[in-house]
Design an enzyme around this catalytic site. Sequence first.
Site, PDB file in Angstrom:
ATOM      1  N   ASP A   1       0.889  -1.169   0.000  1.00 23.13           N
ATOM      2  CA  ASP A   1       0.000   0.000   0.000  1.00 23.13           C
ATOM      3  C   ASP A   1       0.923   1.215   0.000  1.00 23.13           C
ATOM      4  OD1 ASP A   1      -1.618   2.144   0.610  1.00 23.13           O
ATOM      5  OD2 ASP A   1      -2.356   1.350   2.512  1.00 23.13           O
TER       6      ASP A   1
ATOM      7  N   LYS B   1       2.779  11.618  -3.300  1.00 21.99           N
ATOM      8  CA  LYS B   1       1.879  10.811  -4.143  1.00 21.99           C
ATOM      9  C   LYS B   1       1.021  11.725  -5.038  1.00 21.99           C
ATOM     10  CE  LYS B   1      -1.577   7.143  -3.605  1.00 21.99           C
ATOM     11  NZ  LYS B   1      -2.058   6.128  -2.658  1.00 21.99           N
TER      12      LYS B   1
ATOM     13  N   GLU C   1      -7.244   0.535  -4.649  1.00 27.94           N
ATOM     14  CA  GLU C   1      -7.286   0.487  -3.182  1.00 27.94           C
ATOM     15  C   GLU C   1      -8.614  -0.055  -2.647  1.00 27.94           C
ATOM     16  OE1 GLU C   1      -6.049   4.453  -2.146  1.00 27.94           O
ATOM     17  OE2 GLU C   1      -4.033   4.076  -2.890  1.00 27.94           O
TER      18      GLU C   1
ATOM     19  N   ASP D   1     -13.572   5.601   2.147  1.00 26.57           N
ATOM     20  CA  ASP D   1     -12.143   5.776   2.487  1.00 26.57           C
ATOM     21  C   ASP D   1     -11.843   7.255   2.741  1.00 26.57           C
ATOM     22  OD1 ASP D   1      -9.408   5.948   2.578  1.00 26.57           O
ATOM     23  OD2 ASP D   1      -9.040   5.065   0.602  1.00 26.57           O
TER      24      ASP D   1
END
Length: 565
Positions: A6, A68, A145, A168
């Site tokens: 992850d 990211k 994800e 999420d």
Amino acid sequence: MIIGIDLGTTNSLVGVFRDGQPRLVPNALGHVLTPSVVSLADDGSMLTGLAARERLATHPQRTVGNFKRWMGSDHEVALGNRHFRAEELSAFILGALKADAEAWLQEPVTEAVITVPAYFNDVQRKATQTAGRLAGLNVERLLNEPTAAGLAYGLQKRTDHSTFLIFDLGGGTFDVSVLEYFEGIVEVRASAGDTRLGGEDFAQALLEQFMRETDLNDADKEAAFADKLFWRVAEQAKRDLSEKESAELTLRIGGQDVTRTIFRDKYEERCAPLLQRLRRPIERALMDARLRPEELDEVVLIGGATRMPMVRQLVARLFGRLPLRTINPDETVALGAAIQAALKSRDAALDEVVLTDVMPYSLGVSVSEEINGQRYHDRFSPIIERNTPVPVSRMKMFSTMESGQKTILLDIRQGESPKSSENLRLGTLEVPVPPRQKGEAEVEVRFTYDANGLLEVEAHVPLTEKTVRSLIHRDSQVMDEASIAVALEKMKDLKIHPRDQQENAYLIQRAKRLYEDHLGNVRETIGHELTRFEVALDTQDERVVRDARADFKSFLDHIDRGFVL
Ligand code: AMP
């Protein structure tokens, strides 16, 4: 052994499948969470994880996190006098995770499954794959994800047709996905989100609450918001408020300590607009999946910010049931990635499951259209539409607009706007055609989108029987083979901080951060203890170092908890 990773905005984790179940691998410090932060040390070596995160405060010019968000862009970050792209920065983290997995498994690791947000576009996915390559990992699969979260919660073990909604809420982003499991196939039916909403907004609301209760002038307020220490205190208070009804914040403003108690109910009132913003993406995802809330079998919470009771309550209210959160919300995605890695390596403990995702966006080309003699340019003609299950291959026919036209230029785009120029350009492909009357020369354009979310384009001209394949001339955001080779060379001569010294490095960086945070006696004592630890390290005697490390660590814990010496 294939590992599951992850690769997160704030933290990254690595998991493996062992003895019939997914497990997380601890790093050199014994933690399963490795902060996604890198820092160029003064001796030219690269620090990663917690040691690097400590340097965000003390060496901001040489340290970077949150990279990211630059994946798939040309953005370069300067660390000291060196420059790095997001792929390279990510590769340092992936390299550290690879080394942790190798140390734990006692065997070399060369293959990985890496997770990406469902909304990552083609360019961002390619960049993630490149990051893996730079770290010496062959990326077996990029996994969405939410799909990983679904696997961790055993979606694939259900016998019947079932649907999960994955909610999420991370540090900076919010994502909602609807997953469907049917006859051995897991599919992302829809995904929606808000890329500017996350746990950090709640910390900001808390700081604003503090300000409201403190009579500060504008200059003091501004200085406070710019102070990193201020944010650290707010972060801790925010976490405390997930457990307790009130939290105390002490902040040094204008040379004076100001303490306020923040009550959960007041803080939650202040967060009401943020909670309101969580509703829309949920509605959109359900609408795209053509489902009513009561038709969902489970609602799953992941992302650290779902620990806030107000978020859980909102979800419970919206769906009329308690959401699933039996797995630590930080760890769910990595555990799912480990399961997918095992599926890839066909672990006997797992039944065969085919994973199918859907396209998170439409893919097509720019066209001109003639309607009633009038020409309209810059139109978008989708070839594969959003939310189509992948892998998928679709073909569409196009023809020339002019007589005598010798080439058709395919301008490949992704997005949802009918105006092509408003969609993201992925690249172009030039297709030669024989000159004919307008509309007579045709080209069959085939888009093939694989399970990793990577696109291949093929153009066939029936008149010449010629095919132009995959020669997409990509825009510069994607690293080509030559620049990957250069980056690999660059990584070779950059020393990575040795894994067995990471704990020492972390304690030293943490002491330096605390030294900066404090003044007077406390500062002096920290300096003194740091020197003592460095002297112990110089002895190179393993036992002396071990004892000194334990003492030094408890001393720093003491200071970090705010104890007065
Ligand atoms: P992630 O990106 O999933 O790691 O989520 C990180 C976010 O979760 C950050 O904004 C954290 O502040 C937040 N978070 C983590 N633990 C808690 C907690 N106990 N209470 C409130 N927020 C938390």
